[in-house]
Enzyme design. Structure first.
Site, PDB file in Angstrom:
ATOM      1  N   ASP A  66     -10.447   3.737   4.855  1.00 27.81           N
ATOM      2  CA  ASP A  66     -10.971   2.397   4.598  1.00 27.81           C
ATOM      3  C   ASP A  66     -12.500   2.354   4.623  1.00 27.81           C
ATOM      4  O   ASP A  66     -13.099   1.345   4.246  1.00 27.81           O
ATOM      5  CB  ASP A  66     -10.432   1.414   5.660  1.00 27.81           C
ATOM      6  CG  ASP A  66      -9.234   0.620   5.143  1.00 27.81           C
ATOM      7  OD1 ASP A  66      -9.174   0.394   3.919  1.00 27.81           O
ATOM      8  OD2 ASP A  66      -8.382   0.228   5.956  1.00 27.81           O
TER       9      ASP A  66
ATOM     10  N   GLN B 288      -4.162  -1.277   9.816  1.00 28.24           N
ATOM     11  CA  GLN B 288      -4.126  -2.601   9.175  1.00 28.24           C
ATOM     12  C   GLN B 288      -4.774  -3.648  10.083  1.00 28.24           C
ATOM     13  O   GLN B 288      -4.426  -3.768  11.250  1.00 28.24           O
ATOM     14  CB  GLN B 288      -2.666  -2.984   8.854  1.00 28.24           C
ATOM     15  CG  GLN B 288      -2.528  -4.307   8.115  1.00 28.24           C
ATOM     16  CD  GLN B 288      -3.172  -4.311   6.724  1.00 28.24           C
ATOM     17  OE1 GLN B 288      -3.071  -3.330   5.981  1.00 28.24           O
ATOM     18  NE2 GLN B 288      -3.839  -5.392   6.366  1.00 28.24           N
TER      19      GLN B 288
ATOM     20  N   LYS C  20       0.841  -1.195   0.000  1.00 27.77           N
ATOM     21  CA  LYS C  20       0.000   0.000   0.000  1.00 27.77           C
ATOM     22  C   LYS C  20       0.881   1.252   0.000  1.00 27.77           C
ATOM     23  O   LYS C  20       0.604   2.227  -0.697  1.00 27.77           O
ATOM     24  CB  LYS C  20      -0.944  -0.009   1.213  1.00 27.77           C
ATOM     25  CG  LYS C  20      -2.055  -1.047   1.082  1.00 27.77           C
ATOM     26  CD  LYS C  20      -2.822  -1.262   2.375  1.00 27.77           C
ATOM     27  CE  LYS C  20      -3.805  -2.424   2.239  1.00 27.77           C
ATOM     28  NZ  LYS C  20      -4.495  -2.767   3.495  1.00 27.77           N
TER      29      LYS C  20
END
Ligand code: NAD
Length: 286
Positions: free
Chosen positions: A121, A98, A54
């Site tokens: 997200d 994460q 990422k």
């Protein structure tokens, strides 16, 4: 019928190319680049690889990334303190925590701690609510990428019967909301669904997000359907496969995504897009 392959890798590459241009324009206009804060807790090797990919993807399109590592022994308060720091940092427009977090940490509480305006997200309950009521906000990356893949077929979503298999907060539920937002007739299946093959057989669009290797059989698929396979599973021999029995499904589907090279690359591209869009919203609100 033999399905056309939906090449997620190529579509994601186009998305990243377009994003690079938009990031450059943003940076020139506002005098700073968009920034993504990345928090990795613990030492799960797969998570470390995802985070690295990422960050590399950010760098390639001109988005700054700000990385913080915490040990697996980190307390809830320590994770919260890093999130608070990033919430207050003007260089950070999106925050990525994460998942999964090490055992003992409350994932939902930590996700809810991220400021909804920096929720790259799209997992914050406020953004989930915005999606449910059709208001602009952050949309989770994987289902957002799936919509782009479905749209790439040129087929109408409106009025189509979309069958989503899986009801997780990060894929299945937001996927169903997005399809509903495009006027599909949506059926959501899950572990307690009784007659899964019969329901899947009605799908003009099938999105499989279960996490069980090749459980969706080829003869369940309606002739000509669009089949999107979100699953990433490892077979006993170490190779990757999706939730759909690809070879058999490709005999009946009109379009199908491969695993790997389908949904996965789109997820990262959408994370970059969400970060840029967060930066734009912030800059325009000043
Ligand atoms: P999850 O475990 O949170 O949810 C799985 C869902 O499948 C549940 O809602 C459950 O009800 C349903 N389910 C389980 N068994 C079933 C059965 N027999 N029949 C019908 N439904 C059943 O998983 P998730 O986080 O939504 O992820 C699903 C899959 O997608 C995993 O393989 C994951 O690795 C993959 N994934 C891929 C990406 C990507 O970028 N490609 C992103 C997220 C998740």
């Amino acid at each position: 019928m033999t399905a056309q392959i939906i090449d997620g890798k190529a579509i994601a590459k186009q998305c990243r190319k377009a994003l690079k241009g938009r990031v450059k324009e943003f940076t020139e206009q506002y005098g700073h680049a968009p920034g993504l804060g990345v928090i990795l807790v613990g030492d799960d090797p797969a998570s470390a690889v995802y985070v690295r990919n990422k960050e590399k993807a950010c760098e390639k399109v001109g988005i700054n990334s700000f990385h913080r590592d915490l040990p697996a022994t980190a307390t809830q308060e320590q994770v919260a303190a890093i999130i608070d720091e990033m919430n207050a940092d003007d260089r950070v427009h999106g925050i990525l925590l994460q998942l999964p977090l090490p055992k003992g940490l409350d994932e939902q509480a930590m996700l809810a701690r991220i400021h909804p305006d920096k929720d790259a997200d799209g997992f914050h309950p406020i953004n989930a609510g915005y999606l449910a009521v059709g208001k602009e906000g952050y949309v989770p990356c994987t289902p957002k990428g799936v919509m782009t893949l479905i749209e790439s077929t040129g087929q109408s979503i409106e009025g189509a019967h979309a069958v989503v298999i899986g009801r997780s907060n990060i894929v299945g539920k937001p996927q169903a909301q997005l399809l509903l937002g495009k006027n599909a007739t949506v059926t959501v299946c899950h572990s307690r669904t009784r007659n899964l093959p019969e329901v899947v057989a009605q799908g003009d669009i099938v999105v499989a997000a279960v996490g069980r290797p090749e459980m969706v059989k080829g003869d369940w698929i309606k002739e000509g359907a669009i089949v999107i396979d979100v699953g990433i599973n490892r077979r006993d021999d170490g190779t990757l496969c999706g939730d759909v029995d690809y070879d058999a499904a490709a005999e009946r589907a009109g379009w199908i995504t491969p695993v790997p090279g389908g949904v996965g690359p789109m997820t990262i591209a959408m994370l970059l897009e969400n970060t840029l869009e967060g930066a734009i919203r912030k800059a325009e609100s000043r």
